[in-house]
Write a protein that holds these residues in place. Structure first.
Motif, PDB file in Angstrom:
ATOM      1  N   ASP A   2       0.836  -1.199   0.000  1.00  0.00           N
ATOM      2  CA  ASP A   2       0.000   0.000   0.000  1.00  0.00           C
ATOM      3  C   ASP A   2       0.875   1.256   0.000  1.00  0.00           C
ATOM      4  O   ASP A   2       2.097   1.183   0.143  1.00  0.00           O
ATOM      5  N   ASN A   3       0.244   2.409  -0.178  1.00  0.00           N
ATOM      6  CA  ASN A   3       0.987   3.660  -0.356  1.00  0.00           C
ATOM      7  C   ASN A   3       1.845   4.005   0.864  1.00  0.00           C
ATOM      8  O   ASN A   3       2.981   4.449   0.718  1.00  0.00           O
ATOM      9  N   ARG A   4       1.334   3.802   2.066  1.00  0.00           N
ATOM     10  CA  ARG A   4       2.101   4.122   3.279  1.00  0.00           C
ATOM     11  C   ARG A   4       3.315   3.197   3.403  1.00  0.00           C
ATOM     12  O   ARG A   4       4.411   3.639   3.752  1.00  0.00           O
ATOM     13  N   GLU A   5       3.113   1.910   3.110  1.00  0.00           N
ATOM     14  CA  GLU A   5       4.221   0.955   3.143  1.00  0.00           C
ATOM     15  C   GLU A   5       5.266   1.317   2.085  1.00  0.00           C
ATOM     16  O   GLU A   5       6.468   1.250   2.330  1.00  0.00           O
TER      17      GLU A   5
END
Length: 146
Positions: A2-5
């Motif tokens: 995902d984007n945060r990861e």
């Protein structure tokens, strides 16, 4: 991922690579690439340079640039390509923050009038991991500088 990861992975690549290949467009619309020391806070990326260099002139004509990190001796085996717009800044706080002893070979100190910071604002970052991981980060309103 995902984007945060992906953002956290990108930050680790930035942590593990103190140098990168920085590309600009010079006169005649030709690419020019040089190695530069890379400094960052999260996804805020900075390069130190002299105001008297060609890259400063090139960025005044065309602020779009590319920074390539990774897969080299002394760095990580992950690869990160960063498309960015670049601003040349004389911000005293930023100049002090980026200043390091290594810069003394080119400048008299953080107050040297020729010492400027290139502030990269990423628009797109592409990550390719040594374990065949891949991710593309693209800027959204307020994405950089969280």
């Amino acid at each position: 991922m995902d984007n945060r990861e992906l953002e956290q992975t990108i930050i680790k690549v930035l942590d593990n690579n103190k140098f990168g290949s920085f590309g600009t467009i010079e006169a005649g619309n030709k690419p020019k690439v040089r190695y530069m020391a890379v400094y960052h806070e999260e996804l805020n990326i900075y390069l130190a340079t002299s105001r008297k260099t060609h890259k400063v002139e090139e960025l005044q004509d065309n602020p779009h640039a590319f920074l390539l990190l990774g897969y080299e001796a002394g760095g990580g085996k992950d690869v990160l390509g960063i498309e960015a717009t670049v601003a040349v800044t004389e911000n005293e706080g930023l100049r002090s923050k980026v200043w390091s002893k290594e810069l003394e070979q080119w400048f008299t100190g953080p107050d040297d009038p020729d010492y400027v910071i290139l502030r990269l604002t990423p628009t797109r970052m592409e990550y390719a991991g040594k374990d065949k991981q891949h991710g593309v980060w693209e800027a959204t309103a307020g994405a950089v500088g969280k």
